[in-house]
Design a protein around this motif. Structure first.
Motif, PDB file in Angstrom:
ATOM      1  N   VAL A 169       0.849  -1.198   0.000  1.00  0.00           N
ATOM      2  CA  VAL A 169       0.000   0.000   0.000  1.00  0.00           C
ATOM      3  C   VAL A 169       0.883   1.246   0.000  1.00  0.00           C
ATOM      4  O   VAL A 169       1.839   1.342   0.786  1.00  0.00           O
ATOM      5  CB  VAL A 169      -0.928   0.037   1.223  1.00  0.00           C
ATOM      6  N   VAL A 170       0.560   2.198  -0.864  1.00  0.00           N
ATOM      7  CA  VAL A 170       1.250   3.484  -0.929  1.00  0.00           C
ATOM      8  C   VAL A 170       0.251   4.576  -0.554  1.00  0.00           C
ATOM      9  O   VAL A 170      -0.800   4.702  -1.179  1.00  0.00           O
ATOM     10  CB  VAL A 170       1.811   3.750  -2.335  1.00  0.00           C
ATOM     11  N   PHE A 171       0.578   5.354   0.472  1.00  0.00           N
ATOM     12  CA  PHE A 171      -0.295   6.423   0.951  1.00  0.00           C
ATOM     13  C   PHE A 171       0.242   7.784   0.539  1.00  0.00           C
ATOM     14  O   PHE A 171       1.456   8.032   0.582  1.00  0.00           O
ATOM     15  CB  PHE A 171      -0.378   6.419   2.483  1.00  0.00           C
ATOM     16  N   ASP A 172      -0.666   8.681   0.191  1.00  0.00           N
ATOM     17  CA  ASP A 172      -0.346  10.096   0.201  1.00  0.00           C
ATOM     18  C   ASP A 172      -0.301  10.525   1.667  1.00  0.00           C
ATOM     19  O   ASP A 172      -0.800   9.822   2.544  1.00  0.00           O
ATOM     20  CB  ASP A 172      -1.426  10.874  -0.564  1.00  0.00           C
ATOM     21  N   ILE A 178       4.355  -1.167   3.242  1.00  0.00           N
ATOM     22  CA  ILE A 178       3.559   0.054   3.153  1.00  0.00           C
ATOM     23  C   ILE A 178       4.530   1.234   3.140  1.00  0.00           C
ATOM     24  O   ILE A 178       5.638   1.150   3.674  1.00  0.00           O
ATOM     25  CB  ILE A 178       2.539   0.198   4.307  1.00  0.00           C
ATOM     26  N   ALA A 179       4.115   2.330   2.526  1.00  0.00           N
ATOM     27  CA  ALA A 179       4.998   3.480   2.415  1.00  0.00           C
ATOM     28  C   ALA A 179       4.186   4.739   2.152  1.00  0.00           C
ATOM     29  O   ALA A 179       3.010   4.678   1.787  1.00  0.00           O
ATOM     30  CB  ALA A 179       6.010   3.274   1.289  1.00  0.00           C
ATOM     31  N   VAL A 180       4.833   5.886   2.364  1.00  0.00           N
ATOM     32  CA  VAL A 180       4.255   7.190   2.055  1.00  0.00           C
ATOM     33  C   VAL A 180       4.975   7.741   0.831  1.00  0.00           C
ATOM     34  O   VAL A 180       6.210   7.691   0.744  1.00  0.00           O
ATOM     35  CB  VAL A 180       4.401   8.160   3.241  1.00  0.00           C
ATOM     36  N   PHE A 181       4.203   8.260  -0.114  1.00  0.00           N
ATOM     37  CA  PHE A 181       4.756   8.882  -1.321  1.00  0.00           C
ATOM     38  C   PHE A 181       4.098  10.246  -1.429  1.00  0.00           C
ATOM     39  O   PHE A 181       2.956  10.359  -1.872  1.00  0.00           O
ATOM     40  CB  PHE A 181       4.448   8.008  -2.544  1.00  0.00           C
ATOM     41  N   SER A 182       4.812  11.284  -1.012  1.00  0.00           N
ATOM     42  CA  SER A 182       4.207  12.594  -0.789  1.00  0.00           C
ATOM     43  C   SER A 182       4.841  13.655  -1.671  1.00  0.00           C
ATOM     44  O   SER A 182       6.005  13.546  -2.065  1.00  0.00           O
ATOM     45  CB  SER A 182       4.370  12.977   0.692  1.00  0.00           C
ATOM     46  N   ASN A 183       4.073  14.705  -1.948  1.00  0.00           N
ATOM     47  CA  ASN A 183       4.609  15.866  -2.655  1.00  0.00           C
ATOM     48  C   ASN A 183       5.210  16.888  -1.703  1.00  0.00           C
ATOM     49  O   ASN A 183       5.510  18.017  -2.115  1.00  0.00           O
ATOM     50  CB  ASN A 183       3.521  16.529  -3.502  1.00  0.00           C
ATOM     51  N   SER A 184       5.376  16.515  -0.452  1.00  0.00           N
ATOM     52  CA  SER A 184       6.061  17.390   0.503  1.00  0.00           C
ATOM     53  C   SER A 184       7.233  16.621   1.112  1.00  0.00           C
ATOM     54  O   SER A 184       8.361  16.744   0.648  1.00  0.00           O
ATOM     55  CB  SER A 184       5.086  17.898   1.570  1.00  0.00           C
ATOM     56  N   ALA A 185       6.980  15.809   2.118  1.00  0.00           N
ATOM     57  CA  ALA A 185       8.045  15.022   2.743  1.00  0.00           C
ATOM     58  C   ALA A 185       8.585  13.982   1.763  1.00  0.00           C
ATOM     59  O   ALA A 185       7.829  13.212   1.182  1.00  0.00           O
ATOM     60  CB  ALA A 185       7.511  14.325   3.997  1.00  0.00           C
ATOM     61  N   ILE A 200       6.117   4.764   9.374  1.00  0.00           N
ATOM     62  CA  ILE A 200       5.952   4.277   7.999  1.00  0.00           C
ATOM     63  C   ILE A 200       7.059   4.877   7.144  1.00  0.00           C
ATOM     64  O   ILE A 200       7.352   6.072   7.238  1.00  0.00           O
ATOM     65  CB  ILE A 200       4.577   4.675   7.415  1.00  0.00           C
ATOM     66  N   ARG A 201       7.662   4.053   6.321  1.00  0.00           N
ATOM     67  CA  ARG A 201       8.750   4.495   5.455  1.00  0.00           C
ATOM     68  C   ARG A 201       8.254   5.549   4.468  1.00  0.00           C
ATOM     69  O   ARG A 201       7.175   5.408   3.873  1.00  0.00           O
ATOM     70  CB  ARG A 201       9.307   3.292   4.683  1.00  0.00           C
ATOM     71  N   VAL A 202       9.028   6.624   4.293  1.00  0.00           N
ATOM     72  CA  VAL A 202       8.729   7.663   3.313  1.00  0.00           C
ATOM     73  C   VAL A 202       9.676   7.487   2.138  1.00  0.00           C
ATOM     74  O   VAL A 202      10.898   7.511   2.306  1.00  0.00           O
ATOM     75  CB  VAL A 202       8.894   9.068   3.919  1.00  0.00           C
ATOM     76  N   ILE A 203       9.121   7.291   0.943  1.00  0.00           N
ATOM     77  CA  ILE A 203       9.940   7.065  -0.243  1.00  0.00           C
ATOM     78  C   ILE A 203      10.464   8.398  -0.763  1.00  0.00           C
ATOM     79  O   ILE A 203       9.703   9.332  -1.001  1.00  0.00           O
ATOM     80  CB  ILE A 203       9.129   6.349  -1.336  1.00  0.00           C
ATOM     81  N   ARG A 204      11.781   8.485  -0.934  1.00  0.00           N
ATOM     82  CA  ARG A 204      12.381   9.681  -1.511  1.00  0.00           C
ATOM     83  C   ARG A 204      12.217   9.628  -3.034  1.00  0.00           C
ATOM     84  O   ARG A 204      12.394   8.572  -3.645  1.00  0.00           O
ATOM     85  CB  ARG A 204      13.865   9.757  -1.173  1.00  0.00           C
ATOM     86  N   HIS A 205      11.910  10.784  -3.627  1.00  0.00           N
ATOM     87  CA  HIS A 205      11.713  10.800  -5.073  1.00  0.00           C
ATOM     88  C   HIS A 205      12.004  12.186  -5.628  1.00  0.00           C
ATOM     89  O   HIS A 205      12.057  13.177  -4.883  1.00  0.00           O
ATOM     90  CB  HIS A 205      10.293  10.358  -5.450  1.00  0.00           C
ATOM     91  N   LYS A 206      12.177  12.267  -6.954  1.00  0.00           N
ATOM     92  CA  LYS A 206      12.635  13.498  -7.595  1.00  0.00           C
ATOM     93  C   LYS A 206      11.522  14.303  -8.248  1.00  0.00           C
ATOM     94  O   LYS A 206      11.632  15.525  -8.355  1.00  0.00           O
ATOM     95  CB  LYS A 206      13.702  13.162  -8.643  1.00  0.00           C
ATOM     96  N   LEU A 207      10.478  13.648  -8.729  1.00  0.00           N
ATOM     97  CA  LEU A 207       9.420  14.343  -9.459  1.00  0.00           C
ATOM     98  C   LEU A 207       8.117  14.367  -8.667  1.00  0.00           C
ATOM     99  O   LEU A 207       7.760  13.394  -8.009  1.00  0.00           O
ATOM    100  CB  LEU A 207       9.187  13.672 -10.817  1.00  0.00           C
TER     101      LEU A 207
END
Length: 324
Positions: free
Chosen positions: A157-160, A192-199, A220-227
């Protein structure tokens, strides 16, 4: 009471849950000295995490030091370090504060203006209306049957973050959904992870301090991303989970960001209502109204979500939450 993708979803019918969390803010007297107010709590977490990182670096330096180094060498080294610190400390403090201030400012503006989102919105409106249609719509995550989704073969599961797990700009889970999040952890484990436009977004969280603070609080793990969503592929997510996105669930509150991103990349998409509109910037509130109006209009016209094959499974995974 349940709302599927066939029904019109009126967010304004939901009560504002954050009244419970923010009731103490209505008092106008100064808080007592021994009270930890939210901003101090968040700052304390950021400072503590920075101290931990510095401590780890110091320990690594000591481990790499040759055992035959004598006291005089260490003393000279400390003297040089101290003088260098005196010369550069003011400049360093200014630099750090400037970087933090600039990242925070960009993050605040980014919450209001999403250039990538605007570009994808043009594509959605003109060519890909089904990208914005979720497979399921629920008031909040309490209505999701995690065990049923697991039985259907979904692996993660990926959460905002904002208005899905927390109220905007908060680190803490919104209280009423905490049991459901714990249930999700029990069913999917570390998948499970968080995929956010902030953190976790490189542009607004370059050193990852917001991501680490959120991980510290909600576990919950927060996935680092570039876009920023909805742009980009799901490469970082697939790497984290070790499986294809078709086996993952995207849960979020924004049709033109979370749902478009999820549908473009093959997720099962679940749209929740926002937890609170009170803390949202005015621009975001207006954009949200337009988004929901378009979604409801296209639903009435019979437009189906992307990856429709997932739909029959999804409808079986919605439930009535236990009474509160």
């Amino acid at each position: 009471m349940l709302t599927t993708f066939h029904q019109t979803f009126h967010c304004h019918h939901l009560t504002h849950p954050t009244k419970l969390l923010h009731s103490s803010h209505h008092h106008h007297h100064r808080p007592p000295n021994n009270r930890i107010i939210p901003i101090h709590f968040s700052t304390g977490i950021f400072n503590s995490l920075s101290a931990i990182d510095k401590h780890k670096t110091t320990n690594q330096d000591h481990q790499n030091q040759h055992p035959d180094d004598d006291y005089n060498t260490q003393f000279i080294h400390l003297n040089k370090t101290h003088k260098k610190f005196e010369l550069n400390s003011a400049e360093s403090r200014c630099g750090i504060l400037s970087n933090m201030w600039w990242a925070d400012l960009k993050g605040a503006v980014g919450q209001r203006i999403n250039i990538e989102g605007l570009l994808f919105s043009v594509s959605v409106v003109t060519r890909n209306k089904n990208w914005v249609i979720p497979h399921v719509k629920v008031p909040d995550v309490r209505y999701i049957d995690w065990a049923a989704l697991k039985r259907k073969g979904f692996e993660g599961v990926v959460f905002d973050k904002d208005n899905t797990l927390t109220v905007p700009y908060s680190l803490a889970l919104w209280g009423p959904i905490a049991p459901s999040v714990e249930s999700c952890k029990a069913v999917f484990g570390d998948k499970i992870a968080v995929f956010s436009n902030s953190a976790g977004l490189e542009e607004y969280d370059p050193d990852g301090r917001k991501a680490r603070a959120l991980e510290f609080v909600i576990g919950i793990r927060v996935i680092r991303h570039k876009l920023k969503k909805p742009a980009g592929s799901a490469e970082e997510i697939e790497k984290h989970f070790g499986c294809d996105c078709s086996k993952l669930i995207m849960v979020g509150d924004r049709p033109f960001t979370d749902i478009v991103y999820g549908n473009r990349n093959g997720f099962l998409t679940i749209l929740t209502a926002p937890l609170s509109l009170k803390e949202e910037p005015f621009t975001v509130k207006q954009v949200r109204k337009i988004e929901l109006a378009l979604v409801n209009r296209w639903l009435k016209k019979g437009i189906k979500p992307a990856n429709e094959r997932l739909l029959s499974d999804a409808l079986d995974c919605v439930k009535e939450p236990p009474s509160v």
